[in-house]
Write a protein that holds these residues in place. Structure first.
Motif, short mmCIF file in Angstrom:
data_model
loop_
_atom_site.label_atom_id
_atom_site.label_comp_id
_atom_site.label_asym_id
_atom_site.label_seq_id
_atom_site.Cartn_x
_atom_site.Cartn_y
_atom_site.Cartn_z
N MET A 59 0.85 -1.19 0.00
CA MET A 59 0.00 0.00 0.00
C MET A 59 0.88 1.24 0.00
O MET A 59 1.89 1.30 0.70
N LEU A 60 0.49 2.23 -0.81
CA LEU A 60 1.17 3.52 -0.88
C LEU A 60 0.22 4.58 -0.35
O LEU A 60 -0.93 4.65 -0.76
N LEU A 88 3.10 -1.00 4.16
CA LEU A 88 2.60 0.33 3.79
C LEU A 88 3.76 1.30 3.67
O LEU A 88 4.56 1.45 4.60
N ILE A 89 3.85 1.92 2.51
CA ILE A 89 4.91 2.90 2.24
C ILE A 89 4.27 4.28 2.17
O ILE A 89 3.35 4.51 1.38
N VAL A 90 4.72 5.17 3.03
CA VAL A 90 4.26 6.55 2.97
C VAL A 90 5.01 7.26 1.84
O VAL A 90 6.24 7.20 1.76
N VAL A 91 4.26 7.89 0.93
CA VAL A 91 4.84 8.68 -0.16
C VAL A 91 4.33 10.10 0.02
O VAL A 91 3.18 10.40 -0.32
N SER A 92 5.17 10.97 0.54
CA SER A 92 4.69 12.29 0.97
C SER A 92 5.70 13.38 0.63
O SER A 92 6.91 13.14 0.55
N GLY A 93 5.15 14.59 0.43
CA GLY A 93 6.02 15.76 0.22
C GLY A 93 6.55 16.33 1.53
O GLY A 93 7.38 17.25 1.52
N ASP A 94 6.11 15.79 2.65
CA ASP A 94 6.55 16.27 3.97
C ASP A 94 7.89 15.61 4.29
O ASP A 94 7.99 14.41 4.46
N THR A 95 8.92 16.43 4.36
CA THR A 95 10.28 15.91 4.59
C THR A 95 10.71 16.00 6.05
O THR A 95 11.85 15.68 6.37
N ARG A 96 9.82 16.43 6.91
CA ARG A 96 10.21 16.58 8.32
C ARG A 96 10.54 15.23 8.94
O ARG A 96 9.80 14.26 8.81
N ARG A 97 11.67 15.22 9.63
CA ARG A 97 12.15 13.98 10.23
C ARG A 97 11.14 13.43 11.25
O ARG A 97 10.94 12.22 11.34
N TYR A 111 9.30 5.13 4.13
CA TYR A 111 8.89 6.53 3.94
C TYR A 111 9.69 7.09 2.77
O TYR A 111 10.92 7.12 2.79
N VAL A 112 8.97 7.49 1.72
CA VAL A 112 9.60 8.04 0.51
C VAL A 112 9.08 9.45 0.31
O VAL A 112 7.87 9.69 0.37
N THR A 113 9.98 10.40 0.07
CA THR A 113 9.55 11.79 -0.07
C THR A 113 9.35 12.14 -1.54
O THR A 113 10.00 11.61 -2.44
N LYS A 114 8.39 13.05 -1.78
CA LYS A 114 8.14 13.59 -3.11
C LYS A 114 9.03 14.82 -3.30
O LYS A 114 9.27 15.57 -2.35
N PRO A 115 9.44 15.05 -4.52
CA PRO A 115 9.31 14.20 -5.71
C PRO A 115 10.20 12.97 -5.58
O PRO A 115 11.32 13.07 -5.08
N PHE A 116 9.70 11.85 -5.99
CA PHE A 116 10.43 10.60 -5.80
C PHE A 116 11.05 10.15 -7.10
O PHE A 116 10.60 10.49 -8.21
N ASP A 117 12.11 9.35 -6.96
CA ASP A 117 12.74 8.69 -8.10
C ASP A 117 11.94 7.42 -8.40
O ASP A 117 11.78 6.57 -7.52
N THR A 118 11.40 7.29 -9.61
CA THR A 118 10.51 6.17 -9.92
C THR A 118 11.21 4.82 -9.77
O THR A 118 10.60 3.86 -9.28
N ASN A 119 12.48 4.75 -10.16
CA ASN A 119 13.19 3.48 -10.04
C ASN A 119 13.39 3.10 -8.57
O ASN A 119 13.23 1.94 -8.18
N GLU A 120 13.74 4.11 -7.76
CA GLU A 120 13.94 3.84 -6.34
C GLU A 120 12.63 3.40 -5.68
O GLU A 120 12.58 2.43 -4.91
#
Length: 360
Positions: A59-60, A88-97, A111-120
């Motif tokens: 889940m993203l 569950l992977i959080v994909v968010s523009g919020d970069t706060r630690r 936890y992956v931040t936007k903008p994300f690398d599609t391959n990663e």
């Protein structure tokens, strides 16, 4: 174990994000990587219906959404899946630690931040989905293995039980006992055990172990076992050896735990002990006699007294019960006798149900 590329073929992914561009990108990315068309949820209020009708392998989740934020969605998913929640992977523009730590603490696996690398991102999805699908496969294999073990254990238990029943029938033929006698005394024994507080599993053991109480008689010479008249003192000593011989026949090999054989062994050895210590072969008294043997002693004598034999006529049930009561505290355990008296009507029902063939 199946290769990851096969496990992931058709893998199901849920994407929860209010951004149409992100949903479109992830839809194309996942399908091109071999996943099934993902479930795309733009309005998190629709999530509950989706999660209840479909299962997912990954889940993203975006955090910043209208109507329901990602934290509320996490609560819904945890309530739906519990300990079996897919990765569950959080994909968010919020970069706060702090939010990253909070998301991981709340049940996210990455936890992956936007903008994300599609391959990663695809590699992370593949890694977590593969792990989830492999764990699911292992759970299924474990469940199948447990079912197989249960089936084989049950088959082994039934096989042992059939062998013991055949031994019991062999003893009946040697002693001119009837099968009905064995059925009556074993069912009465189980009834008395239940009345004395035994659980159903042990009562079942009693039902199947008690018919073997006289198995040792197969080792007694015919001249003594089948003698019509009274036995001499020397012959009586030989006859009494059937308890020890029966225990030797039934005793399980050292280190092999078998509750049925263990109970059958103690019954065969001790069912002629007396409450006052005057029995054989060990001269045990009172509670030192295994309770299983004390129960069988009452059930066996009751049925022997009320059965016709070549050397005796049958007593009435009332006469036999009076005899047992008269020997309460001497030959028989008072608690077992009391249980018999409380259940006399049920015992008579058992006797009626398992009549001898010539009883009419």
């Amino acid at each position: 174990m199946l290769p990851s590329r096969l496990l992931l073929h058709g893998g199901r992914v849920l994407v929860v994000d209010d951004d149409p561009a992100t949903l479109s990108l992830l839809d194309e990315l996942l399908q091109s990587a071999g996943f099934a068309p993902p479930t795309l949820v733009a309005d998190p209020r629709e999530l509950k219906a989706w999660s209840e009708t479909r299962g997912f392998d990954a889940m993203l989740l975006d955090l910043d959404m209208p109507h329901m934020d990602g934290w509320e969605v996490l609560d819904v998913l945890r309530a739906r899946y519990g300990d079996n929640m897919p990765p569950l992977i959080v994909v968010s523009g919020d970069t706060r630690r702090g939010n990253q730590v909070r998301a991981l603490s709340a049940g996210a696996c990455d936890y992956v931040t936007k903008p994300f690398d599609t391959n990663e991102l695809l590699l992370r999805i593949r890694m977590h989905a593969t792990g989830h699908m492999n764990r699911h496969l292992l759970r299924e294999q474990k469940s199948e293995l447990e079912a197989t073990v249960q089936q084989r254990t049950s088959a082994l238990r039934q096989s042992r039980l059939q062998i013991l029943r055949m031994l019991g029938r062999a003893a009946e033929f040697r002693d001119n006992e009837t099968g009905a006698h064995i059925l009556r005394m074993s069912h009465v024994s189980a009834l008395l055990a239940r009345e004395l507080g035994w659980d159903e599993e042990r009562c079942e053991l009693m039902l199947n172990a008690s018919p073997l109480h006289d198995i040792g008689k197969i080792a007694i010479p015919d001249a003594i076992l089948l003698k019509a008249g009274p036995l001499t003192p020397q012959e009586r000593e030989v006859m009494q050896e059937h308890t020890v011989k029966g225990a030797a026949i039934l005793r399980a090999p050292e280190g092999e735990g078998n509750e049925l054989l263990a109970m059958a062994t103690e019954i065969a050895l001790h069912h002629h002990e007396r409450w006052d210590g005057g029995g054989y072969p060990c001269g045990l008294a009172g509670v030192d006699i295994p309770q299983s043997a004390r129960i069988v002693a009452v059930a066996d004598v009751l049925d022997a007294l009320t059965s016709t034999r070549p050397y005796k006529t049958a007593w009435t049930f009332a006469e036999a019960l009076a005899f047992i009561q008269a020997h309460d505290g001497r030959h028989f355990d008072p608690d077992v006798v009391a249980a018999l008296c409380r259940n006399r009507h049920r015992v008579q029902e058992i006797r009626h149900h398992f009549q001898d063939a010539d009883a009419g």
